[in-house]
Motif scaffolding. Structure first.
Motif, PDB file in Angstrom:
ATOM      1  N   TYR A  10      55.037  33.193  50.414  1.00  8.99           N
ATOM      2  CA  TYR A  10      55.182  32.054  50.978  1.00  8.99           C
ATOM      3  C   TYR A  10      55.475  32.262  52.736  1.00  8.99           C
ATOM      4  O   TYR A  10      56.165  31.456  53.344  1.00  8.99           O
ATOM      5  CB  TYR A  10      56.805  31.231  50.485  1.00  8.99           C
ATOM      6  N   TYR A  11      54.861  33.362  53.038  1.00  9.21           N
ATOM      7  CA  TYR A  11      55.315  33.680  54.335  1.00  9.21           C
ATOM      8  C   TYR A  11      54.890  32.705  55.620  1.00  9.21           C
ATOM      9  O   TYR A  11      55.620  32.675  56.426  1.00  9.21           O
ATOM     10  CB  TYR A  11      54.445  35.062  54.805  1.00  9.21           C
ATOM     11  N   ASP A  12      53.793  31.960  55.188  1.00 11.99           N
ATOM     12  CA  ASP A  12      53.299  31.086  56.202  1.00 11.99           C
ATOM     13  C   ASP A  12      54.325  29.920  56.474  1.00 11.99           C
ATOM     14  O   ASP A  12      54.587  29.364  57.474  1.00 11.99           O
ATOM     15  CB  ASP A  12      51.747  30.700  56.135  1.00 11.99           C
ATOM     16  N   ALA A  66      55.410  45.862  59.608  1.00 15.82           N
ATOM     17  CA  ALA A  66      55.155  44.761  58.798  1.00 15.82           C
ATOM     18  C   ALA A  66      53.465  44.214  58.572  1.00 15.82           C
ATOM     19  O   ALA A  66      53.069  43.583  57.509  1.00 15.82           O
ATOM     20  CB  ALA A  66      55.862  43.403  58.961  1.00 15.82           C
ATOM     21  N   MET A  67      52.575  44.436  59.633  1.00 17.35           N
ATOM     22  CA  MET A  67      51.368  43.932  59.638  1.00 17.35           C
ATOM     23  C   MET A  67      50.447  44.318  58.380  1.00 17.35           C
ATOM     24  O   MET A  67      49.722  43.490  58.043  1.00 17.35           O
ATOM     25  CB  MET A  67      50.594  44.223  60.752  1.00 17.35           C
ATOM     26  N   ASP A 116      46.916  38.728  57.405  1.00 12.07           N
ATOM     27  CA  ASP A 116      46.426  37.566  57.535  1.00 12.07           C
ATOM     28  C   ASP A 116      47.016  36.436  58.216  1.00 12.07           C
ATOM     29  O   ASP A 116      46.670  35.374  58.467  1.00 12.07           O
ATOM     30  CB  ASP A 116      45.860  36.980  56.230  1.00 12.07           C
ATOM     31  N   SER A 117      48.334  36.632  58.660  1.00 10.48           N
ATOM     32  CA  SER A 117      49.098  35.723  59.245  1.00 10.48           C
ATOM     33  C   SER A 117      49.525  36.056  60.699  1.00 10.48           C
ATOM     34  O   SER A 117      50.591  35.864  61.205  1.00 10.48           O
ATOM     35  CB  SER A 117      50.508  35.678  58.315  1.00 10.48           C
ATOM     36  N   PHE A 125      48.796  34.554  63.189  1.00 10.99           N
ATOM     37  CA  PHE A 125      49.417  33.233  63.994  1.00 10.99           C
ATOM     38  C   PHE A 125      50.949  32.971  63.661  1.00 10.99           C
ATOM     39  O   PHE A 125      51.589  32.713  64.678  1.00 10.99           O
ATOM     40  CB  PHE A 125      48.713  32.113  63.614  1.00 10.99           C
ATOM     41  N   SER A 126      51.262  33.163  62.299  1.00  9.59           N
ATOM     42  CA  SER A 126      52.693  33.018  62.067  1.00  9.59           C
ATOM     43  C   SER A 126      53.691  33.957  62.632  1.00  9.59           C
ATOM     44  O   SER A 126      54.762  33.629  63.056  1.00  9.59           O
ATOM     45  CB  SER A 126      52.703  32.788  60.480  1.00  9.59           C
ATOM     46  N   VAL A 127      53.138  35.487  62.814  1.00 11.82           N
ATOM     47  CA  VAL A 127      53.736  36.372  63.429  1.00 11.82           C
ATOM     48  C   VAL A 127      54.025  35.951  65.060  1.00 11.82           C
ATOM     49  O   VAL A 127      55.286  36.013  65.517  1.00 11.82           O
ATOM     50  CB  VAL A 127      53.295  37.838  63.191  1.00 11.82           C
ATOM     51  N   ALA A 128      52.951  35.589  65.538  1.00 13.89           N
ATOM     52  CA  ALA A 128      53.078  35.181  66.900  1.00 13.89           C
ATOM     53  C   ALA A 128      53.747  33.854  67.232  1.00 13.89           C
ATOM     54  O   ALA A 128      54.893  33.916  68.101  1.00 13.89           O
ATOM     55  CB  ALA A 128      51.538  34.876  67.512  1.00 13.89           C
ATOM     56  N   SER A 129      53.694  32.875  66.316  1.00 11.44           N
ATOM     57  CA  SER A 129      54.752  31.811  66.628  1.00 11.44           C
ATOM     58  C   SER A 129      56.423  32.032  66.413  1.00 11.44           C
ATOM     59  O   SER A 129      57.179  31.402  66.900  1.00 11.44           O
ATOM     60  CB  SER A 129      54.232  30.552  65.495  1.00 11.44           C
ATOM     61  N   ILE A 130      56.778  32.892  65.489  1.00 10.76           N
ATOM     62  CA  ILE A 130      57.907  33.366  65.260  1.00 10.76           C
ATOM     63  C   ILE A 130      58.242  34.034  66.284  1.00 10.76           C
ATOM     64  O   ILE A 130      59.534  34.101  66.837  1.00 10.76           O
ATOM     65  CB  ILE A 130      58.061  34.321  63.961  1.00 10.76           C
ATOM     66  N   THR A 131      57.533  35.020  66.812  1.00 10.71           N
ATOM     67  CA  THR A 131      57.763  35.750  68.082  1.00 10.71           C
ATOM     68  C   THR A 131      58.134  35.053  69.331  1.00 10.71           C
ATOM     69  O   THR A 131      59.037  35.425  70.033  1.00 10.71           O
ATOM     70  CB  THR A 131      56.957  37.046  68.238  1.00 10.71           C
TER      71      THR A 131
END
Length: 175
Positions: free
Chosen positions: A18-20, A74-75, A80-81, A83-89
């Motif tokens: 559920y990471y995304d 964590a990468m 595959d996420s 974009f999610s990492v960038a949005s959180i950051t």
């Protein structure tokens, strides 16, 4: 706070699967927090010479290094996420910057509460990523939960208890 409750449910169900969804909810939380804080920031608070100092530079470097290190760690699990990492950051940095500006402007009595809340969110996010993606231990889970509760308490307390400082005292009245 309901948002954080939903995030916690997804985290403890299956973080990687559920990471995304977790990333969207966390980004939404930070964006909402930044939106709420923006009303406490004036244009005069955004002067570079008021915001920049050696301690600020060191703190900023520490935050950037922390984000970089956790992302590198964590990468492999959430490759595959990106974009999610960038949005959180980005949302975390925006939230931290807004909180810092209010704290540094020193116009509100409980400005330190935002600083504490931001430190707790940074600690919680870092510890959560390490705990769920790299090295799981119950002690990290407990520490992350305690930090999250403390951060939410201080964040909420800022909005409930803060007021403008009394500026009637002149600085020349002091030593």
């Amino acid at each position: 706070m309901l948002l954080i409750l939903v995030v916690d449910i997804f985290i403890y169900t299956d973080f990687v699967r559920y990471y995304d969804i977790i990333a969207v909810l966390i980004t939404l939380f930070y964006a909402l927090g930044s939106f709420l804080i923006k009303d406490y920031i004036l244009k005069e608070d955004l002067q570079i010479k008021k915001l920049i100092s050696i301690s600020v530079a060191i703190g900023t470097l520490f935050i950037v290094y922390l984000i970089y290190s956790i992302t590198e760690l964590a990468m492999p699990k959430i490759n595959d996420s990106l974009f999610s990492v960038a949005s959180i950051t980005i949302s975390l940095l925006l939230f931290s910057a807004c909180s810092f500006i209010v704290y540094k402007a020193d116009r509100y009595e409980k400005g330190i509460y935002l600083f504490i809340a931001t430190c707790c969110t940074l600690f919680t996010d870092a510890l959560l990523a390490i705990n769920e993606l790299y090295y799981y231990t119950r002690e990290f889970t407990v520490l992350a939960n305690i930090s999250e509760i403390i951060g939410l308490y201080f964040f909420t307390s800022f909005f409930v208890q803060t007021s403008l400082k009394d500026k009637t005292l002149d600085e020349s009245d002091f030593f």
